[in-house]
Structure formats: C-alpha cells, structure tokens
Scaffold this active site. Structure first.
Site, PDB file in Angstrom:
ATOM      1  CG  ASP A  74      -2.271  -0.957   1.189  1.00  0.00           C
ATOM      2  OD1 ASP A  74      -2.290  -1.483  -0.212  1.00  0.00           O
ATOM      3  OD2 ASP A  74      -2.952  -1.002   2.005  1.00  0.00           O
ATOM      4  CG  ASN A 148      -3.834   5.899   3.582  1.00  0.00           C
ATOM      5  OD1 ASN A 148      -4.709   5.725   2.533  1.00  0.00           O
ATOM      6  ND2 ASN A 148      -3.198   4.812   3.983  1.00  0.00           N
ATOM      7  CB  THR A 189      -9.390   0.716   6.100  1.00  0.00           C
ATOM      8  OG1 THR A 189      -8.602   1.139   4.963  1.00  0.00           O
ATOM      9  CG2 THR A 189     -10.833   0.444   6.029  1.00  0.00           C
TER      10      THR A 189
END
Length: 286
Positions: A74, A148, A189
């Site tokens: 990620d 993010n 998340t």
C-alpha cells in the site's frame, strides 16, 4: 481525472516497484504477459539495476505511459497516487509487499487479470484525496496532497499535543492528547482505524477527524463533508502526510485541510468487492 481507459490502444505501461527490494523475477513475468498483447513495459530507473528494459525518471515515466503499475504494498501505491494526479493517469496496484487494502492481486494472478483487462473487463474507482495548504511565516503557500491521511502529533519533547481546529476563523474543537488524524475515506482503514476512527466507504465525499489517545473521554471522531475546510493550529507538533512527508508545525502560521477536488483513478478487477475485502482483512463474521 481519467474516467476511462482505451484498453484497445494501450502501447506502454509504466512500472514502479517497492523500493530497496529486488523484484526482477516479478518484473520479467509482467513483461512476458504484456508482450502477448504487444504492450511495452517501461520502468522507473530505481526499479531494477540489472534488467535491460527502458528506464525513466518518475515524471517522464508518467508522461509516456498509458497508465502505471505499482508493484509493492500500500505504501508504494499511496506515494504513486499523489503523483498520478499531476498527470491524469490511472494506477494499477499489484501486491508484492505487506498485504493491504489497496492492492488487489499478486503477480501470479496477473495473467488472468490482463486477459480480462484487454477484453474491457475491469473497473475504475476514483477516491478523493486531501488538499493541505501550508502557509509559512513569509506568506508563501505550499499545497500538498494526501491519499490516506494527515497526522498531527506531539514532538519528542512535548508531554502532550495541544491542537486547535477552526472553521471560518471560529474555533470548533480543541484536542489534548497524542495527536489528531485527518483521514480520507480510503485512509479510514489505516491509522484512523487503529485509533478507533470509523470506516468510511472509499468513494464517499467526506473526510474524518480522529483524535489519538485523547485526554478527554468526550472527544470522538467526526465525519465532515466535502467543501468543509478546517484550519489547524498546534505548537511544538509535527505534521506527517501519508506517513512519508514530515513538517514542523512551528514553521507555518496557517495549515488548512479539506477534501480535494482531485481524485485518482485506480484500476481494479471487475469483480472487486469492497465489503468482501473488509470482511477478509478484518475477519468479520468469523
């Protein structure tokens, strides 16, 4: 941002790998698969020191590629997504790192994916990023993007962070604790989840404020809509963008954050199921 991909006329696909890891074997496998479709694979210079494939700097790679593959975890994908916004190019995440929420499949599954892809069997999702405006003491404004989150945290000397949040110059909250997370739905998340923040659907037009280890039990996360811009003030704290870029809060007189108008096109398998991913990664229903 790129709404659709002309999959019938793909000529070049760029590839960026997870840094400081040799993935030559995986790169060669992807090259072999793409050659079947007469597509050239081109690499970021740092992705391989050995392979005899065309290599470019990151900006040139985006300029010449129809879209770019992120081969890693990620973290690799997140840093690439911020750059993709500059060039209006889509990104495909292939897993070769720690298992995350954003990369859909491994190299061993790439043959099946590209067989479907070149028949038009894929989907594009476009999560929104955060815009961060940092105004320094001389009035110069630096604009950054976060895929993010933005995290404000105490420095090593401070016993706790004291963070004030304003909306249209009116203070609406004050946080005492270890810090504050401003997260996108895609980032909900990540660190946000670890701090007991809510999971927000990836494509929602909203962002999240989540306190970290607040000294008040009444401080709870809050979800705010697109168009809602906040100003953050905090002395002796650090600001970190996507866990990758760090700034001293004391260097700036104003820091404003809100959901950006910019989004990034992520290529996914057609059968990708967001809620099935949550179920598997978070072990729901077991």
């Amino acid at each position: 941002m790129q709404n659709k991909i002309d999959y019938k006329n793909i000529k070049k696909i760029g590839l960026v790998t997870r840094p400081n890891v040799s993935l030559d074997k995986e790169i060669l496998k992807l090259q072999s698969i793409l050659s079947i479709y007469k597509v050239e694979l081109v690499l970021l210079k740092e992705s391989s020191e050995i392979l005899d494939l065309p290599k470019y700097g990151l900006d040139d790679l985006f300029k010449i590629s129809d879209f770019v593959i992120s081969l890693g975890g990620d973290g690799t994908l997140i840093s690439l997504c911020r750059k993709a916004c500059e060039y209006d190019k889509a990104v495909l995440g292939i897993h070769a790192g720690h298992l995350g929420f954003l990369t859909d499949f491994k190299v061993d599954e790439a043959e099946n994916f590209f067989q479907a892809f070149f028949q038009g069997e894929f989907r594009i999702e476009k999560p929104y990023l955060l815009s961060i405006f940092l105004e320094d003491r001389q009035g110069k404004i630096l604009e950054k993007l976060a895929f993010n989150d933005v995290v404000i945290s105490k420095n090593n000397q401070a016993s706790m962070a004291h963070i004030e949040v304003f909306r249209k110059e009116k203070k609406f909250n004050e946080y005492f604790g270890d810090g504050l997370i401003v997260a996108t739905p895609a980032g909900s998340t990540a660190y946000n989840l670890s701090a007991n923040g809510p999971i927000v659907y990836t494509l929602a037009q909203a962002f999240i404020l989540t306190p970290v280890c607040s000294h008040s039990l009444t401080q709870r996360p809050i979800v705010l809509p697109k168009g809602f811009e906040i100003e953050i003030m905090a002395k002796d704290c650090m600001l970190c963008i996507d866990g990758q870029e760090n700034y001293k809060m004391n260097d700036f007189k104003s820091i404003k954050v809100g959901l950006s108008d910019k989004n990034v096109a992520l290529i996914h398998p057609k059968n990708r199921d967001y809620f099935q991913i949550l179920k598997e990664k978070l072990h729901w229903g077991n």
